[in-house]
Design an enzyme around this catalytic site. Structure first.
Site, PDB file in Angstrom:
ATOM      1  N   PRO A   2       0.736  -1.198  -0.029  1.00 53.59           N
ATOM      2  CA  PRO A   2       0.064  -0.176   0.038  1.00 53.59           C
ATOM      3  C   PRO A   2       0.907   1.149  -0.223  1.00 53.59           C
ATOM      4  O   PRO A   2       2.044   1.335   0.673  1.00 53.59           O
ATOM      5  CB  PRO A   2      -0.734  -0.190   1.385  1.00 53.59           C
ATOM      6  N   ARG A 152       0.882 -11.624   4.823  1.00 54.52           N
ATOM      7  CA  ARG A 152       2.553 -12.071   4.863  1.00 54.52           C
ATOM      8  C   ARG A 152       3.090 -11.613   6.161  1.00 54.52           C
ATOM      9  O   ARG A 152       4.133 -12.075   6.716  1.00 54.52           O
ATOM     10  CB  ARG A 152       3.052 -11.294   3.866  1.00 54.52           C
ATOM     11  N   ARG A 307      14.394  -2.920  -7.618  1.00 58.46           N
ATOM     12  CA  ARG A 307      12.834  -3.047  -7.742  1.00 58.46           C
ATOM     13  C   ARG A 307      12.412  -3.132  -9.389  1.00 58.46           C
ATOM     14  O   ARG A 307      13.166  -2.656 -10.012  1.00 58.46           O
ATOM     15  CB  ARG A 307      12.082  -1.977  -7.265  1.00 58.46           C
TER      16      ARG A 307
END
Ligand SMILES: [Zn+2]
Length: 320
Positions: A2, A152, A307
């Protein structure tokens, strides 16, 4: 994970329902005698911390709820603030929950809306029981639950002093808020230039440069501003940086307007999905023809600063 729009959606939702409610109990199955990482010692993942946490929050009333970067701050009337970071898969849900002894788990009340029964909302690891100062008559009314779902289990829940909240390791040094009115283009440029050798994508995602931006929204704003994610900040022309500044605000506001992005686990406080994932131009669009007018490029994915980055090699210019 998020990002600013998802955390804002959650905070706006909580701000509508939590103020004036009193915490009557807290439950978690995350607290352990021995923590697996040193930084967990100051979170409810430590049994010792959790026992103290309970003492300090039970009986306190919620004053208000705020966001700073990707953190949720629940300010209490006892001078403490509950800080929650959703990390990868965390989300907060507000509703009626019941503890089921047989399965040793909290489940939504059978009369609760269908969205709370969504499989993504099953991983309940923290539960705050809340009571209203003015309960309506009738059995069970006036009691609600704020639950933290996190498949998770990377999320962080801790307690800090409200007065010194911004000086704690959780918040100290975090960059400016990109949607604040007084965050000007000059501020934006100054922040970026602190890491002038970094690829732009990495800098946008660095919480100490600018707060709240992650993988999805950085891809989307770079696509909109026609900048290649690997461009070196010091080489990007001023006009492009200006476009990026505008794109940043546009994309983040669009994310908030759509109630966040639920391509992954994110859900709002009613357990509902956001809709931003239906409006991606580039994120997770590998192999798709670019949607920019008169551009015939095909979206690719590569690794930038460790990333994944999605971009159009045709209209997103590389400045190096
Ligand atoms: Zn393109």
């Amino acid at each position: 994970m998020p990002e600013l729009p998802e955390v804002t959606t959650t905070v706006n939702g909580l701000q509508r329902v939590l103020p004036s409610l009193r915490i009557s109990s807290v439950w978690t199955d995350l607290a352990k005698k021995k923590v697996s990482r040193k930084d967990f010692e100051h979170t409810i993942k430590s049994e010792k911390f959790f026992n103290n946490f309970k003492k300090l929050v039970i009986g306190a009333k919620v004053l208000n709820v705020e966001r700073r970067a990707k953190n949720i701050l629940i300010n209490l009337d006892s001078g403490y603030t509950i800080l929650i970071h959703l990390k990868m898969t965390g989300h907060l849900i507000y509703g009626d929950y019941v503890y089921n002894k047989k399965v040793n788990a909290w489940l939504p009340h059978k009369n609760e809306r269908a969205s709370l029964h969504d499989p993504y909302n099953r991983f309940v690891h923290v539960v705050f029981t809340l009571t209203s100062p003015r309960p309506s008559p009738g059995k069970g009314e006036g009691v609600k639950h704020l639950v933290f779902c996190d498949s998770r289990k990377f999320g962080k829940v801790t307690l800090i002093d409200t007065k010194t909240a911004h000086e704690t390791t959780h918040l100290k040094g975090v960059g400016p808020e990109p949607l604040e009115k007084n965050f000007s283009f000059e501020n934006f440029k100054t922040q970026l230039q602190k890491k002038s050798n970094w690829p732009i994508k990495q800098s946008l995602m660095d919480q100490y440069t600018i707060a709240g931006i992650g993988n999805i929204y950085s891809d989307e704003m770079l696509w909109l501003a026609s900048i290649h994610p690997e461009s070196k900040i010091s080489k990007i022309p001023n006009l492009y940086l200006k476009n990026l500044f505008t794109a940043m605000k546009q994309v983040l506001n669009k994310g908030i307007d759509f109630g966040g992005d639920s391509m992954s686990d994110y859900r709002d406080i009613n357990g509902e999905r956001g809709k931003f994932q239906n409006h991606h131009n580039v994120y997770q669009k590998k192999g798709i023809v670019c949607g920019k007018k008169s551009c015939k490029g095909v979206i690719i994915r590569s690794i930038v600063g460790g990333r994944s980055a999605h971009y159009c090699p045709s209209h997103q210019k590389l400045f190096k």
